[in-house]
Write a protein that holds these residues in place. Structure first.
Motif, mmCIF file in Angstrom:
data_model
loop_
_atom_site.group_PDB
_atom_site.id
_atom_site.type_symbol
_atom_site.label_atom_id
_atom_site.label_comp_id
_atom_site.label_asym_id
_atom_site.label_seq_id
_atom_site.Cartn_x
_atom_site.Cartn_y
_atom_site.Cartn_z
ATOM 1 N N ASP A 3 47.707 -15.627 17.375
ATOM 2 C CA ASP A 3 48.566 -14.498 17.040
ATOM 3 C C ASP A 3 49.201 -14.665 15.665
ATOM 4 N N PHE A 4 48.606 -15.495 14.821
ATOM 5 C CA PHE A 4 49.078 -15.707 13.456
ATOM 6 C C PHE A 4 47.872 -15.743 12.537
ATOM 7 N N GLU A 5 48.131 -15.515 11.261
ATOM 8 C CA GLU A 5 47.042 -15.535 10.291
ATOM 9 C C GLU A 5 46.629 -16.985 10.047
ATOM 10 N N ILE A 6 45.346 -17.273 10.297
ATOM 11 C CA ILE A 6 44.881 -18.639 10.118
ATOM 12 C C ILE A 6 44.215 -18.809 8.755
ATOM 13 N N ARG A 7 44.114 -20.030 8.343
ATOM 14 C CA ARG A 7 43.514 -20.356 7.055
ATOM 15 C C ARG A 7 42.052 -19.923 7.035
ATOM 16 N N LYS A 8 41.647 -19.346 5.931
ATOM 17 C CA LYS A 8 40.249 -18.932 5.762
ATOM 18 C C LYS A 8 39.377 -20.175 5.654
ATOM 19 N N GLU A 9 38.134 -20.027 6.039
ATOM 20 C CA GLU A 9 37.257 -21.196 5.995
ATOM 21 C C GLU A 9 36.923 -21.574 4.556
ATOM 22 N N CYS A 10 36.735 -22.851 4.353
ATOM 23 C CA CYS A 10 36.415 -23.382 3.030
ATOM 24 C C CYS A 10 34.946 -23.132 2.719
ATOM 25 N N PRO A 11 34.581 -23.140 1.438
ATOM 26 C CA PRO A 11 33.170 -23.009 1.098
ATOM 27 C C PRO A 11 32.369 -24.150 1.724
ATOM 28 N N PRO A 12 31.176 -23.860 2.227
ATOM 29 C CA PRO A 12 30.379 -24.901 2.874
ATOM 30 C C PRO A 12 30.128 -26.089 1.935
ATOM 31 N N GLN A 13 30.165 -27.263 2.489
ATOM 32 C CA GLN A 13 29.868 -28.520 1.809
ATOM 33 C C GLN A 13 30.880 -28.911 0.735
ATOM 34 N N LEU A 14 31.962 -28.170 0.568
ATOM 35 C CA LEU A 14 32.989 -28.541 -0.402
ATOM 36 C C LEU A 14 34.219 -29.142 0.256
ATOM 37 N N CYS A 15 34.310 -29.027 1.562
ATOM 38 C CA CYS A 15 35.502 -29.515 2.243
ATOM 39 C C CYS A 15 35.084 -30.241 3.518
ATOM 40 N N ASP A 16 35.921 -31.170 3.924
ATOM 41 C CA ASP A 16 35.649 -31.942 5.140
ATOM 42 C C ASP A 16 36.715 -31.685 6.207
ATOM 43 N N CYS A 17 37.237 -30.456 6.247
ATOM 44 C CA CYS A 17 38.353 -30.148 7.141
ATOM 45 C C CYS A 17 37.931 -29.967 8.600
ATOM 46 N N GLU A 18 36.676 -29.750 8.865
ATOM 47 C CA GLU A 18 36.156 -29.572 10.228
ATOM 48 C C GLU A 18 36.845 -28.423 10.957
#
Length: 134
Positions: A3-18
Motif C-alpha cells: 500500500d506504498f510506492e515501492i522502489r523501481k527495479e534497477c537496470p538488469p546486471q547493474l545492481c545486486d539488490c535482489e
C-alpha cells in the motif's frame, strides 16, 4: 501487494539488490519495508543526514533505519590510526532490496556529516575508546 510506492527495479546486471527475489518471496512487514526507500524517500533521507549536527542525532538515525527499514548502518573507526573521516568504516549491511547505489550514497552522506561536524567523529572515537580517556 503493497500500500506504498515501492522502489523501481534497477537496470538488469547493474545492481545486486535482489529486489525480484524479495518480491517473489511475498514477505510482509520487515522484508518489504526496505522497498519503501524509493528514490524520493532516499533523497529525503540524504537531506536529513545532511542536517545532522550531533552524535545523538546520528545514533537516532541508526536506530530509526534499523527499526523502520530493517537496514543496519555501521560506523566504526578503522583498525589503523584515524587521521581523518576517511579513517572510519561506514557501511550499510547488504540485504535483499537494498540497492547498490543506496549502499554507497548513505555512507557518503554520513562521511560528509562527520567532515562538517568533527565533534561527532570525536564522539565515535571516544565511544570506541580510541582516545584513551584523554
Amino acid at each position: 501487494m503493497a500500500d506504498f510506492e515501492i522502489r523501481k527495479e534497477c537496470p538488469p546486471q547493474l545492481c545486486d539488490c535482489e529486489r525480484e527475489r524479495l518480491l517473489g518471496e511475498g514477505q510482509a512487514g520487515a522484508g518489504l519495508a526496505i522497498l519503501r526507500l524509493n528514490l524520493t524517500e532516499e533523497k529525503r533521507l540524504l537531506a536529513h543526514i545532511d542536517t545532522i549536527a550531533t552524535y545523538e542525532q546520528l545514533k537516532k538515525l541508526e536506530h530509526n533505519l534499523q527499526r523502520n527499514l530493517g537496514v543496519v548502518l555501521r560506523i566504526a573507526p578503522a583498525s589503523a590510526e584515524v587521521r581523518s573521516v576517511r579513517g572510519f568504516q561506514i557501511q550499510l549491511l547488504q540485504q535483499p532490496g537494498l540497492c547498490r547505489k543506496t549502499r554507497a550514497a548513505i555512507p557518503a552522506a554520513v562521511r560528509r556529516c562527520l567532515a562538517r561536524h568533527p565533534e561527532i567523529a570525536f564522539a565515535i572515537l571516544d565511544e570506541n575508546d580510541l582516545l584513551g580517556g584523554l
